[in-house]
Design a protein around this motif. Structure first.
Motif, PDB file in Angstrom:
ATOM      1  N   CYS A 138       0.860  -1.193   0.000  1.00 47.52           N
ATOM      2  CA  CYS A 138       0.000   0.000   0.000  1.00 47.52           C
ATOM      3  C   CYS A 138       0.895   1.240   0.000  1.00 47.52           C
ATOM      4  O   CYS A 138       1.843   1.318   0.777  1.00 47.52           O
ATOM      5  N   VAL A 150       0.302   4.093   1.048  1.00 49.31           N
ATOM      6  CA  VAL A 150       0.094   4.964   2.213  1.00 49.31           C
ATOM      7  C   VAL A 150       0.717   4.343   3.469  1.00 49.31           C
ATOM      8  O   VAL A 150       1.520   4.965   4.159  1.00 49.31           O
ATOM      9  N   CYS A 151       0.354   3.059   3.749  1.00 47.98           N
ATOM     10  CA  CYS A 151       0.796   2.462   5.020  1.00 47.98           C
ATOM     11  C   CYS A 151       1.809   1.322   4.832  1.00 47.98           C
ATOM     12  O   CYS A 151       2.348   0.824   5.811  1.00 47.98           O
ATOM     13  N   ASN A 210       1.212  -1.679   4.062  1.00 45.66           N
ATOM     14  CA  ASN A 210       0.611  -2.977   4.329  1.00 45.66           C
ATOM     15  C   ASN A 210       0.615  -3.756   3.015  1.00 45.66           C
ATOM     16  O   ASN A 210       0.601  -3.164   1.941  1.00 45.66           O
ATOM     17  N   CYS A 261      -4.717   0.230   0.455  1.00 47.53           N
ATOM     18  CA  CYS A 261      -5.258  -1.011   1.017  1.00 47.53           C
ATOM     19  C   CYS A 261      -6.637  -0.746   1.645  1.00 47.53           C
ATOM     20  O   CYS A 261      -6.999   0.407   1.880  1.00 47.53           O
ATOM     21  N   CYS A 286      -6.627   1.684   4.707  1.00 46.18           N
ATOM     22  CA  CYS A 286      -6.426   3.101   4.389  1.00 46.18           C
ATOM     23  C   CYS A 286      -7.634   3.689   3.663  1.00 46.18           C
ATOM     24  O   CYS A 286      -7.901   4.882   3.769  1.00 46.18           O
TER      25      CYS A 286
HETATM   26 ZN   LIG Z   1      -2.738   1.095   3.559  1.00 47.26          ZN
END
Ligand SMILES: [Zn+2]
Length: 198
Positions: free
Chosen positions: A57, A59-60, A62, A69, A72
């Motif tokens: 992902c 952003v995070c 994951n 994901c 998020c």
């Molecule tokens: Zn994420």
């Protein structure tokens, strides 16, 4: 008599998987050799398929089939709290805790000077960048409770505090030296509830 070279090679590859010693690698190799073709194909296909569709992902970090994901993209979550974990497996463990509704960030490991893992080898820069751009009011550090995890927690807490963001560390219901991944839901839930400001 020595083992045939093709089996030797197979054992050698399997042995490199985490938690698999030489004896286990040998057992698995002989087991796979006896498996029906259809089962072996399913094993190979599932590995290839997962590798093909799983992505990080943006952003995070994951692992997910989607980017961003599902965590998020979930608009019902509290978007001002971020829980920092070492691995995607740790994220799964924390996500089982129903009363945690915030977001996540996966560091991709922990600082470990003995293994030559320094700050630039895990995603500390990316975490700081995200905290600067998103409106985050609290970071909960949920790295493992072993020495690497503790060292990482102290190191990133200093950087986060400089941004004026509140930093907390999971409270101590978790066994010292433990891996978040293997902690049960109730323990993590209590550790989040009892988190302490760093
Ligand atoms: Zn994420």
């Amino acid at each position: 008599m020595n083992r045939p070279q093709s089996i030797e090679r197979m054992i050698d590859v399997i042995k490199r998987l985490p938690g698999v010693g030489p004896k286990m690698a040998e057992r698995l190799s002989y087991y796979i050799l006896k498996m029906p073709d259809s089962e072996v194909n399913r094993l190979i296909e599932s590995i290839l398929k997962a590798r093909q569709v799983m992505k990080s992902c943006s952003v995070c970090y994951n692992l997910s089939e989607y980017d961003p994901c599902p965590v998020c993209s979930d608009l019902d979550r509290e978007r001002n709290v971020v829980c920092v974990v070492e691995t995607p497996q740790d994220l799964i463990a924390v996500s089982k805790v129903k009363d945690y509704k915030g977001l996540y960030f996966v560091l991709g490991g922990a600082l470990s000077p003995l293994d030559a893992v320094g700050p630039s080898d895990i995603r500390i820069d990316k975490l700081i960048k995200r905290l600067k751009s998103d409106n985050i009011s609290e970071v909960i550090i949920a790295t493992d409770t072993d020495s690497k995890g503790e060292m990482t927690a102290v190191y990133i807490a200093e950087l986060i505090k400089k941004l004026g963001v509140k930093v907390t560390r999971l409270g101590y219901g978790l066994p010292v030296g433990g891996d978040i991944e293997y902690a049960d839901e109730v323990t993590i839930s209590m550790a989040i509830a009892g988190r302490k400001e760093m």
